[in-house]
Design an enzyme around this catalytic site. Structure first.
Site, PDB file in Angstrom:
ATOM      1  N   CYS A 114       0.717  -1.299  -0.252  1.00  0.00           N
ATOM      2  CA  CYS A 114       0.222   0.249   0.180  1.00  0.00           C
ATOM      3  C   CYS A 114       0.879   0.818   0.202  1.00  0.00           C
ATOM      4  O   CYS A 114       2.299   1.434   1.083  1.00  0.00           O
ATOM      5  CB  CYS A 114      -1.313  -0.126   1.516  1.00  0.00           C
ATOM      6  N   HIS A 157      -9.783  -2.809  -2.811  1.00  0.00           N
ATOM      7  CA  HIS A 157      -8.344  -2.449  -2.065  1.00  0.00           C
ATOM      8  C   HIS A 157      -8.244  -0.905  -2.095  1.00  0.00           C
ATOM      9  O   HIS A 157      -8.503  -0.360  -0.724  1.00  0.00           O
ATOM     10  CB  HIS A 157      -6.700  -2.625  -3.176  1.00  0.00           C
ATOM     11  N   GLU A 158      -8.888   0.068  -3.228  1.00  0.00           N
ATOM     12  CA  GLU A 158      -9.195   1.542  -3.439  1.00  0.00           C
ATOM     13  C   GLU A 158     -10.279   1.847  -2.452  1.00  0.00           C
ATOM     14  O   GLU A 158     -10.909   2.638  -1.292  1.00  0.00           O
ATOM     15  CB  GLU A 158      -9.559   1.547  -4.692  1.00  0.00           C
ATOM     16  N   HIS A 161     -10.542   1.498   1.030  1.00  0.00           N
ATOM     17  CA  HIS A 161     -10.094   2.641   1.744  1.00  0.00           C
ATOM     18  C   HIS A 161     -10.632   3.483   1.483  1.00  0.00           C
ATOM     19  O   HIS A 161     -10.924   4.284   3.767  1.00  0.00           O
ATOM     20  CB  HIS A 161      -8.340   3.536   0.968  1.00  0.00           C
TER      21      HIS A 161
HETATM   22  C1  LIG Z   1       1.837   0.051  -3.178  1.00  0.00           C
HETATM   23  C2  LIG Z   1       2.327  -0.258  -4.372  1.00  0.00           C
HETATM   24  C3  LIG Z   1       3.358  -1.098  -3.676  1.00  0.00           C
HETATM   25  C4  LIG Z   1       2.792   0.654  -4.715  1.00  0.00           C
HETATM   26  C5  LIG Z   1       0.975  -1.011  -5.535  1.00  0.00           C
HETATM   27  N1  LIG Z   1       1.754  -0.774  -6.400  1.00  0.00           N
HETATM   28  C6  LIG Z   1       1.274  -2.230  -6.794  1.00  0.00           C
HETATM   29  O1  LIG Z   1       0.975  -3.750  -6.341  1.00  0.00           O
HETATM   30  N2  LIG Z   1       2.398  -2.973  -8.549  1.00  0.00           N
HETATM   31  C7  LIG Z   1       2.038  -1.508  -9.560  1.00  0.00           C
HETATM   32  C8  LIG Z   1       2.647  -0.779 -10.004  1.00  0.00           C
HETATM   33  C9  LIG Z   1       2.532  -0.177 -11.044  1.00  0.00           C
HETATM   34  F1  LIG Z   1       2.798   1.456 -11.108  1.00  0.00           F
HETATM   35  C10 LIG Z   1       2.420  -0.991 -11.971  1.00  0.00           C
HETATM   36  C11 LIG Z   1       1.705  -1.771 -11.653  1.00  0.00           C
HETATM   37  F2  LIG Z   1       1.165  -2.223 -12.905  1.00  0.00           F
HETATM   38  C12 LIG Z   1       1.455  -2.141 -10.605  1.00  0.00           C
HETATM   39  C13 LIG Z   1      -0.284  -0.239  -5.090  1.00  0.00           C
HETATM   40  O2  LIG Z   1       0.454   0.837  -6.079  1.00  0.00           O
HETATM   41  N3  LIG Z   1      -1.522  -0.145  -4.861  1.00  0.00           N
HETATM   42  C14 LIG Z   1      -2.059   1.263  -4.516  1.00  0.00           C
HETATM   43  C15 LIG Z   1      -2.306   1.315  -3.278  1.00  0.00           C
HETATM   44  O3  LIG Z   1      -1.468   1.301  -2.209  1.00  0.00           O
HETATM   45  N4  LIG Z   1      -3.729   1.932  -3.165  1.00  0.00           N
HETATM   46  O4  LIG Z   1      -4.460   2.973  -2.017  1.00  0.00           O
HETATM   47  C16 LIG Z   1      -1.394  -1.565  -3.389  1.00  0.00           C
HETATM   48  C17 LIG Z   1      -1.973  -2.795  -4.821  1.00  0.00           C
HETATM   49  C18 LIG Z   1      -1.896  -3.832  -3.504  1.00  0.00           C
HETATM   50  C19 LIG Z   1      -3.237  -4.436  -4.650  1.00  0.00           C
HETATM   51  C20 LIG Z   1      -3.629  -3.517  -5.459  1.00  0.00           C
HETATM   52  C21 LIG Z   1      -2.997  -2.443  -5.120  1.00  0.00           C
HETATM   53 ZN   LIG Z   2      -3.912   1.284  -0.456  1.00  0.00          ZN
END
Ligand SMILES: CC(C)(C)[C@H](NC(=O)Nc1cc(F)cc(F)c1)C(=O)N(CC(=O)NO)CC1CCCC1
Ligand SMILES: [Zn+2]
Length: 187
Positions: A114, A157-158, A161
């Protein structure tokens, strides 16, 4: 422009609050916020800009992570193959709501992280594999879509939040990698 400094981290009670619906028709302020949230995701996935601005590559962002307790999320899921630069899902969603979901559950084989959590928390985060979702889009139009697999995981996930739920709330404390029969592991 949103940078990592604008993203609040775990421990901030604002991440545990239930966010309020935004009024429709959308205010200019809420439309601008959505645009900035999407711009953050684009910048975070651009190697040059991400490096310049010190951004973690993000696929989704929720307004409460900016200490704004409104039911607004942005998701931008790249296609993954360079041939087809079209993202598989890219949207700012106002008042998103899961209308129904599959019996089938799923989780990411890699677990989850996250943008608001600066540590690794290992374990499977079990979610619905498929969801039917309603939301108001940036044009103020009510949308109803079906998502599955990775895109469905990101949106859940969003939306968590918006309800003050963190991904690790779903992890089995006794055995973080325990899985009931039939849960789809998405690699
Ligand atoms: C926390 C983080 C590791 C940065 C995660 N990114 C991710 O999982 N991979 C990723 C990143 C890219 F840029 C392009 C791509 F295809 C894949 C993410 O953005 N989130 C979003 C977040 O924290 N929202 O509050 C966490 C993810 C975990 C599962 C769904 C979202
Ligand atoms: Zn998150």
């Amino acid at each position: 422009m949103i940078t990592m400094d604008d993203i609040i981290r775990e421990g901030n009670p604002a991440l545990r609050a239930v966010a309020k619906e935004v009024s429709v028709p959308l205010s200019d302020e809420d439309i601008k916020l959505g645009e900035e949230m999407m711009e953050f995701l684009h910048n975070s996935q651009d190697p040059i800009k991400a490096e310049e601005l010190g951004l973690r590559g993000g696929v989704g962002l929720a307004a409460p992570q900016l200490d704004i307790s409104k039911r607004i999320i942005a998701v931008h899921v790249p296609s993954g193959d360079l041939e087809n630069p079209e993202p598989t899902l890219s949207a700012v969603m106002y008042n998103p709501k899961i209308l129904s979901h599959s019996v089938q559950d799923a989780c990411l084989g890699e677990g989850e992280g996250c943008l608001s959590v600066d540590r690794e928390v290992p374990g499977y985060v079990v979610r619905h594999n498929k969801i039917t979702l309603s939301y108001v889009d940036a044009a103020g139009v009510k949308q109803k879509i079906r998502l599955k697999n990775y895109e469905a995981i990101v949106v859940q996930h969003e939306i968590d939040h918006l309800n003050g739920v963190m991904f690790y709330d779903h992890i089995n404390q006794e055995n973080p990698y325990a899985l009931k029969d039939g849960v789809l592991v998405i690699e």
